[in-house]
Design a protein around this motif. Structure first.
Motif, PDB file in Angstrom:
ATOM      1  N   MET A   1       0.834  -1.203   0.000  1.00  0.00           N
ATOM      2  CA  MET A   1       0.000   0.000   0.000  1.00  0.00           C
ATOM      3  C   MET A   1       0.868   1.253   0.000  1.00  0.00           C
ATOM      4  O   MET A   1       1.852   1.338   0.728  1.00  0.00           O
ATOM      5  CB  MET A   1      -0.903   0.016   1.239  1.00  0.00           C
ATOM      6  N   GLY A   2       0.491   2.232  -0.825  1.00  0.00           N
ATOM      7  CA  GLY A   2       1.218   3.488  -0.872  1.00  0.00           C
ATOM      8  C   GLY A   2       0.629   4.498   0.094  1.00  0.00           C
ATOM      9  O   GLY A   2      -0.295   4.203   0.855  1.00  0.00           O
ATOM     10  N   THR A   3       1.134   5.708   0.043  1.00  0.00           N
ATOM     11  CA  THR A   3       0.700   6.752   0.981  1.00  0.00           C
ATOM     12  C   THR A   3       0.369   8.074   0.292  1.00  0.00           C
ATOM     13  O   THR A   3       0.182   9.088   0.964  1.00  0.00           O
ATOM     14  CB  THR A   3       1.804   7.006   2.026  1.00  0.00           C
ATOM     15  N   ARG A   4       0.283   8.083  -1.023  1.00  0.00           N
ATOM     16  CA  ARG A   4       0.116   9.351  -1.744  1.00  0.00           C
ATOM     17  C   ARG A   4      -1.219  10.027  -1.452  1.00  0.00           C
ATOM     18  O   ARG A   4      -1.341  11.253  -1.582  1.00  0.00           O
ATOM     19  CB  ARG A   4       0.268   9.109  -3.248  1.00  0.00           C
ATOM     20  N   LEU A   5      -2.230   9.251  -1.053  1.00  0.00           N
ATOM     21  CA  LEU A   5      -3.540   9.824  -0.753  1.00  0.00           C
ATOM     22  C   LEU A   5      -3.971   9.518   0.677  1.00  0.00           C
ATOM     23  O   LEU A   5      -5.170   9.484   0.969  1.00  0.00           O
ATOM     24  CB  LEU A   5      -4.589   9.290  -1.744  1.00  0.00           C
ATOM     25  N   ASN A   6      -3.024   9.313   1.560  1.00  0.00           N
ATOM     26  CA  ASN A   6      -3.345   8.997   2.947  1.00  0.00           C
ATOM     27  C   ASN A   6      -4.292  10.023   3.555  1.00  0.00           C
ATOM     28  O   ASN A   6      -4.108  11.232   3.378  1.00  0.00           O
ATOM     29  CB  ASN A   6      -2.067   8.941   3.790  1.00  0.00           C
ATOM     30  N   SER A   7      -5.322   9.523   4.245  1.00  0.00           N
ATOM     31  CA  SER A   7      -6.284  10.348   4.991  1.00  0.00           C
ATOM     32  C   SER A   7      -7.207  11.163   4.095  1.00  0.00           C
ATOM     33  O   SER A   7      -7.961  12.007   4.592  1.00  0.00           O
ATOM     34  CB  SER A   7      -5.550  11.299   5.966  1.00  0.00           C
ATOM     35  N   LYS A   8      -7.173  10.936   2.788  1.00  0.00           N
ATOM     36  CA  LYS A   8      -8.041  11.688   1.880  1.00  0.00           C
ATOM     37  C   LYS A   8      -9.312  10.893   1.580  1.00  0.00           C
ATOM     38  O   LYS A   8      -9.301   9.662   1.502  1.00  0.00           O
ATOM     39  CB  LYS A   8      -7.308  12.027   0.591  1.00  0.00           C
ATOM     40  N   VAL A   9     -10.402  11.618   1.397  1.00  0.00           N
ATOM     41  CA  VAL A   9     -11.683  11.030   1.022  1.00  0.00           C
ATOM     42  C   VAL A   9     -11.946  11.367  -0.438  1.00  0.00           C
ATOM     43  O   VAL A   9     -11.937  12.535  -0.832  1.00  0.00           O
ATOM     44  CB  VAL A   9     -12.831  11.576   1.906  1.00  0.00           C
ATOM     45  N   ALA A  10     -12.162  10.335  -1.252  1.00  0.00           N
ATOM     46  CA  ALA A  10     -12.355  10.519  -2.689  1.00  0.00           C
ATOM     47  C   ALA A  10     -13.703   9.961  -3.125  1.00  0.00           C
ATOM     48  O   ALA A  10     -14.100   8.867  -2.701  1.00  0.00           O
ATOM     49  CB  ALA A  10     -11.239   9.822  -3.462  1.00  0.00           C
ATOM     50  N   PHE A  11     -14.385  10.694  -3.984  1.00  0.00           N
ATOM     51  CA  PHE A  11     -15.686  10.288  -4.533  1.00  0.00           C
ATOM     52  C   PHE A  11     -15.511  10.115  -6.037  1.00  0.00           C
ATOM     53  O   PHE A  11     -15.072  11.054  -6.720  1.00  0.00           O
ATOM     54  CB  PHE A  11     -16.736  11.354  -4.223  1.00  0.00           C
ATOM     55  N   ILE A  12     -15.848   8.933  -6.555  1.00  0.00           N
ATOM     56  CA  ILE A  12     -15.614   8.617  -7.968  1.00  0.00           C
ATOM     57  C   ILE A  12     -16.913   8.132  -8.602  1.00  0.00           C
ATOM     58  O   ILE A  12     -17.527   7.179  -8.117  1.00  0.00           O
ATOM     59  CB  ILE A  12     -14.540   7.522  -8.130  1.00  0.00           C
ATOM     60  N   THR A  13     -17.323   8.770  -9.682  1.00  0.00           N
ATOM     61  CA  THR A  13     -18.532   8.318 -10.381  1.00  0.00           C
ATOM     62  C   THR A  13     -18.168   7.332 -11.494  1.00  0.00           C
ATOM     63  O   THR A  13     -17.035   7.290 -11.955  1.00  0.00           O
ATOM     64  CB  THR A  13     -19.313   9.491 -10.982  1.00  0.00           C
ATOM     65  N   GLY A  14     -19.158   6.550 -11.899  1.00  0.00           N
ATOM     66  CA  GLY A  14     -18.901   5.521 -12.902  1.00  0.00           C
ATOM     67  C   GLY A  14     -17.861   4.532 -12.417  1.00  0.00           C
ATOM     68  O   GLY A  14     -17.031   4.043 -13.197  1.00  0.00           O
ATOM     69  N   ALA A  15     -17.899   4.220 -11.120  1.00  0.00           N
ATOM     70  CA  ALA A  15     -16.819   3.463 -10.480  1.00  0.00           C
ATOM     71  C   ALA A  15     -16.997   1.958 -10.545  1.00  0.00           C
ATOM     72  O   ALA A  15     -16.172   1.223 -10.009  1.00  0.00           O
ATOM     73  CB  ALA A  15     -16.683   3.890  -9.021  1.00  0.00           C
ATOM     74  N   GLY A  16     -18.044   1.493 -11.210  1.00  0.00           N
ATOM     75  CA  GLY A  16     -18.291   0.061 -11.239  1.00  0.00           C
ATOM     76  C   GLY A  16     -17.517  -0.701 -12.295  1.00  0.00           C
ATOM     77  O   GLY A  16     -17.481  -1.942 -12.265  1.00  0.00           O
ATOM     78  N   SER A  17     -16.891   0.007 -13.224  1.00  0.00           N
ATOM     79  CA  SER A  17     -16.157  -0.679 -14.293  1.00  0.00           C
ATOM     80  C   SER A  17     -15.198   0.295 -14.963  1.00  0.00           C
ATOM     81  O   SER A  17     -15.214   1.501 -14.690  1.00  0.00           O
ATOM     82  CB  SER A  17     -17.120  -1.251 -15.346  1.00  0.00           C
ATOM     83  N   GLY A  18     -14.374  -0.227 -15.848  1.00  0.00           N
ATOM     84  CA  GLY A  18     -13.521   0.594 -16.691  1.00  0.00           C
ATOM     85  C   GLY A  18     -12.599   1.534 -15.936  1.00  0.00           C
ATOM     86  O   GLY A  18     -11.981   1.175 -14.932  1.00  0.00           O
ATOM     87  N   ALA A  24     -10.586   3.836  -8.698  1.00  0.00           N
ATOM     88  CA  ALA A  24     -10.926   3.516  -7.314  1.00  0.00           C
ATOM     89  C   ALA A  24      -9.885   2.582  -6.699  1.00  0.00           C
ATOM     90  O   ALA A  24      -9.450   2.772  -5.555  1.00  0.00           O
ATOM     91  CB  ALA A  24     -12.312   2.882  -7.247  1.00  0.00           C
ATOM     92  N   LEU A  25      -9.483   1.578  -7.437  1.00  0.00           N
ATOM     93  CA  LEU A  25      -8.483   0.629  -6.949  1.00  0.00           C
ATOM     94  C   LEU A  25      -7.143   1.315  -6.688  1.00  0.00           C
ATOM     95  O   LEU A  25      -6.495   1.070  -5.662  1.00  0.00           O
ATOM     96  CB  LEU A  25      -8.313  -0.514  -7.955  1.00  0.00           C
ATOM     97  N   ARG A  26      -6.713   2.184  -7.612  1.00  0.00           N
ATOM     98  CA  ARG A  26      -5.437   2.886  -7.442  1.00  0.00           C
ATOM     99  C   ARG A  26      -5.493   3.856  -6.258  1.00  0.00           C
ATOM    100  O   ARG A  26      -4.547   3.948  -5.471  1.00  0.00           O
ATOM    101  CB  ARG A  26      -5.063   3.636  -8.722  1.00  0.00           C
ATOM    102  N   PHE A  27      -6.608   4.574  -6.128  1.00  0.00           N
ATOM    103  CA  PHE A  27      -6.739   5.506  -5.005  1.00  0.00           C
ATOM    104  C   PHE A  27      -6.657   4.753  -3.677  1.00  0.00           C
ATOM    105  O   PHE A  27      -5.994   5.206  -2.736  1.00  0.00           O
ATOM    106  CB  PHE A  27      -8.075   6.247  -5.087  1.00  0.00           C
ATOM    107  N   GLY A  31      -4.002   4.789  -0.158  1.00  0.00           N
ATOM    108  CA  GLY A  31      -4.430   5.192   1.173  1.00  0.00           C
ATOM    109  C   GLY A  31      -5.724   5.967   1.277  1.00  0.00           C
ATOM    110  O   GLY A  31      -6.134   6.342   2.385  1.00  0.00           O
ATOM    111  N   ALA A  32      -6.400   6.248   0.160  1.00  0.00           N
ATOM    112  CA  ALA A  32      -7.642   7.018   0.219  1.00  0.00           C
ATOM    113  C   ALA A  32      -8.808   6.154   0.692  1.00  0.00           C
ATOM    114  O   ALA A  32      -8.849   4.942   0.453  1.00  0.00           O
ATOM    115  CB  ALA A  32      -7.975   7.603  -1.151  1.00  0.00           C
ATOM    116  N   LEU A  33      -9.760   6.789   1.348  1.00  0.00           N
ATOM    117  CA  LEU A  33     -11.074   6.178   1.544  1.00  0.00           C
ATOM    118  C   LEU A  33     -11.875   6.521   0.297  1.00  0.00           C
ATOM    119  O   LEU A  33     -12.090   7.697   0.003  1.00  0.00           O
ATOM    120  CB  LEU A  33     -11.757   6.728   2.793  1.00  0.00           C
TER     121      LEU A  33
END
Length: 257
Positions: A1-18, A24-27, A31-33
């Motif tokens: 696991m990396g730390t580039r987005l530690n403690s950050k909250v990210a919202f991603i649309t169209g996140a079910g595919s592609g 979402a997986l990379r975030f 370290g992102a939620l």
């Protein structure tokens, strides 16, 4: 696991595919939620399960991005649950296919409801939330079709062009509040949305001939660009449009071998 987005909250649309799922997986790996948004719970839960199995954190938010009330409510609820919103990725899109002279007004408008209206609603909501906390990063996903005229996809091309210029305006307005807004412009990427244009080896080969790197892109390659722009590594980058297209947009014409 990396730390580039530690403690950050990210919202991603169209996140079910592609591209959305890959992002979402990379975030989560960094370290992102991650809050995964889409119209159907099943694909969202599948991606969320992958994230959790790898030790990451993920939530699911079922909402149609073309529905203003539903989309705004999903973003707001995610921010309230987690205390903040650091990153928004407007990735969801919809498109119609057909010649201009046979495109109905309803089909024309269908290209804008998710791609343009949804991007506006999401960006507006995120900017209001991010202004309070004094920081944030918004990444809007356009398309190479928004840079060049594309036959039989006039509505989609127009919508993606609108996303690019809207994002420049958002970057200008958000800068004084430390809110960055950038655009990623994918070329041909191997996703469910492009499956129809890569149906057989001949079609795929003809497509690859038009790309300087001579191959179709993979979702994770676009996700890596989105990750960079979302991270603090891009802290001095706003209003940028980054093509991730294997060099397709850099050529005036292609020499076929």
């Amino acid at each position: 696991m990396g730390t580039r987005l530690n403690s950050k909250v990210a919202f991603i649309t169209g996140a079910g595919s592609g591209i959305g799922a890959a992002t979402a997986l990379r975030f989560a790996e960094e370290g992102a939620l991650v809050v995964l948004c889409g119209r159907r719970i099943e694909p969202l839960e599948a991606v969320a399960a992958q994230i959790r199995d790898a030790g990451g954190r993920a939530e699911c938010a079922v909402a149609d991005v073309s529905n203003e009330a539903a989309y705004v409510a999903a973003i707001t609820a995610a921010a309230e649950r987690n205390g903040r919103l650091d990153i928004l990725v407007n990735n969801a899109m919809a498109y119609s296919w057909g010649a201009i002279d046979s495109t109905s007004t309803a089909d024309w408008h269908s290209n804008f409801a998710t791609t343009v209206d949804g991007t506006f609603w999401g960006t507006r909501t995120a900017m209001s939330l991010m202004r309070v906390q004094g920081s944030g990063s918004i990444i809007n996903i356009a398309s190479i079709c928004g840079l060049f005229g594309t036959p039989w996809m006039a509505g989609y091309s127009a919508a993606k062009a609108a996303v690019i210029n809207f994002s420049r305006a958002a970057a200008s307005e958000g800068a004084s509040h430390n809110i960055r807004c950038n655009v990623v412009i994918p070329g041909v990427v191997e996703t469910p949305a492009t499956a129809g244009m890569l149906t057989d080896d001949k079609t795929r080969l003809n497509t690859e001939k038009l790309i300087p790197l001579k191959r179709v892109g993979q979702p994770v390659e676009v996700a890596n660009a989105i990750l960079f722009l979302a991270s603090d590594e891009a802290s001095y980058i706003t209003g940028a449009s980054l093509p991730v297209d294997g060099g397709r947009s850099s050529e005036l014409y292609t020499v076929l071998e």
